[in-house]
Design a protein around this motif. Structure first.
Motif, mmCIF file in Angstrom:
data_model
loop_
_atom_site.group_PDB
_atom_site.id
_atom_site.type_symbol
_atom_site.label_atom_id
_atom_site.label_comp_id
_atom_site.label_asym_id
_atom_site.label_seq_id
_atom_site.Cartn_x
_atom_site.Cartn_y
_atom_site.Cartn_z
ATOM 1 N N GLN A 41 0.867 -1.174 0.000
ATOM 2 C CA GLN A 41 0.000 0.000 0.000
ATOM 3 C C GLN A 41 0.903 1.223 0.000
ATOM 4 O OE1 GLN A 41 -2.382 -0.674 3.529
ATOM 5 N NE2 GLN A 41 -3.969 -1.694 2.340
ATOM 6 N N ALA A 53 1.990 5.216 -6.328
ATOM 7 C CA ALA A 53 2.128 3.828 -6.757
ATOM 8 C C ALA A 53 3.124 3.659 -7.906
ATOM 9 C CB ALA A 53 0.771 3.247 -7.143
ATOM 10 N N ASP A 94 1.868 -1.972 -10.842
ATOM 11 C CA ASP A 94 0.764 -1.213 -10.251
ATOM 12 C C ASP A 94 -0.505 -2.033 -10.420
ATOM 13 O OD1 ASP A 94 2.681 0.791 -10.162
ATOM 14 O OD2 ASP A 94 1.866 1.896 -11.845
ATOM 15 N N THR A 143 -4.956 -2.299 -9.023
ATOM 16 C CA THR A 143 -6.060 -1.623 -8.353
ATOM 17 C C THR A 143 -6.597 -2.538 -7.262
ATOM 18 O OG1 THR A 143 -7.685 -2.499 -9.911
ATOM 19 C CG2 THR A 143 -6.707 -0.352 -10.440
ATOM 20 N N TYR A 202 -4.557 -3.052 -2.530
ATOM 21 C CA TYR A 202 -3.119 -2.807 -2.622
ATOM 22 C C TYR A 202 -2.831 -2.021 -3.885
ATOM 23 C CZ TYR A 202 -2.886 -6.038 1.208
ATOM 24 O OH TYR A 202 -3.072 -6.625 2.427
ATOM 25 N N ASP A 203 -1.722 -1.288 -3.870
ATOM 26 C CA ASP A 203 -1.381 -0.406 -4.978
ATOM 27 C C ASP A 203 -0.291 -0.982 -5.882
ATOM 28 O OD1 ASP A 203 -3.128 1.738 -4.032
ATOM 29 O OD2 ASP A 203 -1.699 1.868 -2.372
#
Length: 77
Positions: A9, A15, A33, A35, A38-39
């Motif tokens: 995160q 990110a 990256d 969605t 978590y990033d």
């Protein structure tokens, strides 16, 4: 060889920068990256579990913009 996924995160808007920085760390094989909760998700490898722990704590968690990590070692069932 120990493999793991590291779920990360980040601070808002960080990110892409975090993924780019982490992808340059030795032992990191992929940083992307994503969605959701978590990033960034990272695939990492090390010779031992202890070495993996040092990679996460000393190298990955020190990257600017990270707020939390969750390390998931891969097991072979």
């Amino acid at each position: 060889m120990v493999h793991a996924y590291i779920l990360i995160q980040t601070e808002v808007g960080k990110a892409a920068q975090v993924a780019a920085t982490i992808s340059e760390i030795d032992g990191v094989t992929k940083a992307e990256d994503v969605t959701g909760p978590y990033d960034v998700i990272v695939r990492a490898q090390a010779d031992t579990v202890d070495e993996l722990g040092r990679l996460v704590v000393a190298r990955v968690q020190s990257v600017d913009g990270i707020t939390r990590t969750l390390t998931c070692p891969v097991v072979n069932l």
